[in-house]
Design an enzyme around this catalytic site. Structure first.
Site, PDB file in Angstrom:
ATOM      1  N   GLU A 143       1.801  -0.411  -4.926  1.00  0.00           N
ATOM      2  CA  GLU A 143       0.831   0.608  -5.301  1.00  0.00           C
ATOM      3  C   GLU A 143       1.639   1.885  -5.533  1.00  0.00           C
ATOM      4  O   GLU A 143       1.762   2.742  -4.658  1.00  0.00           O
ATOM      5  CB  GLU A 143      -0.215   0.837  -4.201  1.00  0.00           C
ATOM      6  CG  GLU A 143      -1.346   1.731  -4.709  1.00  0.00           C
ATOM      7  CD  GLU A 143      -2.062   2.538  -3.629  1.00  0.00           C
ATOM      8  OE1 GLU A 143      -3.087   3.144  -3.939  1.00  0.00           O
ATOM      9  OE2 GLU A 143      -1.585   2.580  -2.478  1.00  0.00           O
ATOM     10  N   ASP A 200       0.828  -1.202   0.000  1.00  0.00           N
ATOM     11  CA  ASP A 200       0.000   0.000   0.000  1.00  0.00           C
ATOM     12  C   ASP A 200       0.871   1.265   0.000  1.00  0.00           C
ATOM     13  O   ASP A 200       1.864   1.332   0.728  1.00  0.00           O
ATOM     14  CB  ASP A 200      -0.871  -0.041   1.269  1.00  0.00           C
ATOM     15  CG  ASP A 200      -1.985   0.985   1.246  1.00  0.00           C
ATOM     16  OD1 ASP A 200      -2.806   0.942   0.327  1.00  0.00           O
ATOM     17  OD2 ASP A 200      -2.028   1.828   2.169  1.00  0.00           O
TER      18      ASP A 200
END
Ligand code: NOJ
Ligand code: CA
Length: 535
Positions: free
Chosen positions: A274, A210
């Site tokens: 990401e 993330d």
């Protein structure tokens, strides 16, 4: 750990395969509480095997108060009770491996939940044991935040929250209940080494990381410069260039450390980032010298309009910037972006089919988001059902719930997600129009198109590994060679057209009625038709 099945060829599962993202709360509910769970994913593995995917990425399954639906972690080494148990996770990994499917988890290292024991301790006093695990700073003399960095969810707010109890600000780039960890603290780095190994030891094949580009921040917390008129629209929306709170050398250092851990395993585990950046060179930098990320998500494609010229420019720009050893990864949507049948196709099935052929024809690993295989569109969310914190901030004008609704397995009430009568955590979509059961045996369905495209990639070597070269075409057409002999051609317009210089046989068209005709020199394309030919 369970044996990873060998397919007897020199293929690498994450380069040669097709990967599939699952939002666990919305895939399949086995205990009638309206929330999807890990046993539900295990139950549906046969569907994924039938579809032909090689790996699944699960959005966070770890313990969370769910202020941001799993992206606020309170324990990195256990499963969130509504989703199941650690034993359920092990069973899922084992059952997936039996079907040749690898399991990738989501790692959220930029921030924790404010309910994580580390933060509870950290905020208790200025000299608490875990104080320095987070980023605490004094206010400026006028009481304002320590620097000008803005919040990622709401750029009108600072990336800081003042804590009355200890009289300092803590950094939060997302919700105030998601405090940023201090990645300059060596103890934080050691702890995450252990977390990676905890899951790898249980057979997890890799992590999607993330907001990986924001992990390490400038040590001196220097102010970011303002956005410029020619910056990407996303940067202009934020109002500032992320010079000091993203893409820092320290982040690359952490990635090299994690990749070394991955390489100690057999087979090596992988890292997918990401990488929410808007410059090709920055994207490429996350591959390091083949010692950082294995795959760095390309958000430029998701953020582009469904038009030939901008899409071609993005793929050409990516191809030019990527180092030799690196491998692209593309997706048409995820849990943060509206679904492509809505965003790109506006509900037009021909456009949605065209988009899927386009994705599967690119050089790079394709990622499908659950529901993509049936052309599932966004689900409108009534105001009183908004659950996404971003949807709440923007009062429903913008939010991520529409792309997170339950998977549509059948047309029955409950869509095969949960028993009839169970209220799902987010509303059901239009399961009557889009569901797996109705599409499964229809050779002209979206599901058949998806499955056939996956099979075609498996069958045609050049479609998996061939190089990308643009073919000169009319303005609204985007066409390219994949290695020797494969051509992908997409007509992104309402007008029929043709591409010259194509020779081969049509192996797949987004139009289910198009025959496998021989093409000798000129390939005709109907409006919004995408075709793959091979010699
Ligand atoms: C990116 C995730 O994909 C998104 O869902 C989340 O809200 C933010 N990072 C914060 O973790
Ligand atoms: Ca459940």
């Amino acid at each position: 750990m369970p044996e990873m099945p060998a397919d007897g060829t020199a293929r690498t599962w994450w380069r040669d395969g097709v990967l599939y993202q699952i939002y666990p709360r919305s895939f399949m509910d086995t205990n009638a509480d309206g929330v999807g769970d890990l046993p539900g994913i295990t139950q549906r593995l046969d569907h994924l095997q039938w579809l032909g995917v090689d790996g699944i990425w699960l959005d966070p399954i770890t313990v969370s108060p769910n202020a941001d639906w799993g992206y606020d972690v309170a324990d990195y080494c256990d499963v969130d009770p509504p989703l199941g148990t650690l034993a359920d996770a092990e069973e899922l990994i084992d059952q997936a491996a039996r079907r040749g499917i690898r399991v990738i988890l989501d790692l959220v290292p930029n921030h924790t939940s404010d309910q994580h024991p580390w933060f509870l301790d950290s905020r208790s006093s200025r000299d608490a044991r875990y104080r320095d695990w987070y980023v605490w700073r004094d206010p400026k003399p006028d009481g304002s935040p320590p620097n000008n960095w803005v919040n990622a969810f709401d750029p009108s707010k600072p990336a800081w929250t003042f804590d009355d109890h200890t009289g300092q600000y803590f950094m939060n780039h997302f919700l105030p209940s998601q405090p940023d960890l201090n990645w300059w603290n060596p103890e934080v780095r050691d702890e995450f080494d252990r977390i990676l190994q905890f899951w790898f030891d249980r057979g997890v094949a890799g992590f999607r990381i993330d907001v990986v580009h924001m992990l390490v921040k400038d040590r001196d917390l220097r102010d970011n410069p303002p956005a410029q008129p020619d910056d990407h629209w996303f940067v202009r929306l934020r109002g500032q260039q992320q010079i000091y709170n993203a893409c820092q050398p320290g982040t690359h250092e952490v990635l090299r450390r994690w990749r070394a851990i991955c390489e100690k395993y057999d087979p090596p585990r992988i890292l997918i980032g990401e990488t929410h950046v808007h410059e090709y060179e920055l994207l490429a930098s996350f591959y390091g010298n083949d010692d950082e990320l294995n795959l760095a998500f390309n958000f430029l494609l998701i953020h582009a309009p469904f038009q030939a010229e901008p899409l071609r420019a993005i793929v050409e720009g990516t191809e030019a910037a990527m180092p030799e050893h690196s491998w692209p990864v593309y997706t048409l949507g995820n849990h943060d972006n509206t679904r492509f049948p809505t965003r790109w196709a506006g509900g037009d099935p021909a456009k949605a089919r065209c988009a899927l052929v386009l994705l599967m024809g690119l050089r790079g690993t394709p990622f499908l988001y659950y529901g993509d295989e049936i052309g599932m569109p966004d689900t409108p969310i009534p105001a009183d059902r908004i659950l996404d914190p971003v949807g709440i901030i923007f009062n429903g004008h913008y939010g991520r719930d529409p792309e997170r609704t339950p998977m549509q397995w059948t047309s029955a009430a409950g869509g095969g997600f949960a028993p009839t009568g169970v209220e799902p955590w987010l509303p059901y979509g239009d399961a009557a129009s889009y569901n797996v059961e109705a599409q499964r045996d229809d050779p002209t369905s979206f599901l058949s198109l998806t499955r056939d495209l996956i099979a075609l990639r498996d069958d045609v070597d050049a479609l998996r590994s061939g190089s990308y070269t643009t073919i000169a075409t009319d303005d609204n057409v985007w066409a390219w060679h994949r290695g020797n002999g494969v051509v992908v051609a997409c007509n992104l317009s309402d007008t029929a057209t043709s591409v010259r210089g194509v020779t081969g046989t049509i192996r797949m068209s987004s139009d289910p009625d198009r025959a496998h005709e021989v093409v000798a020199g000129s390939l005709t394309l109907a409006p919004w038709e995408a075709v793959i030919t091979a010699l």
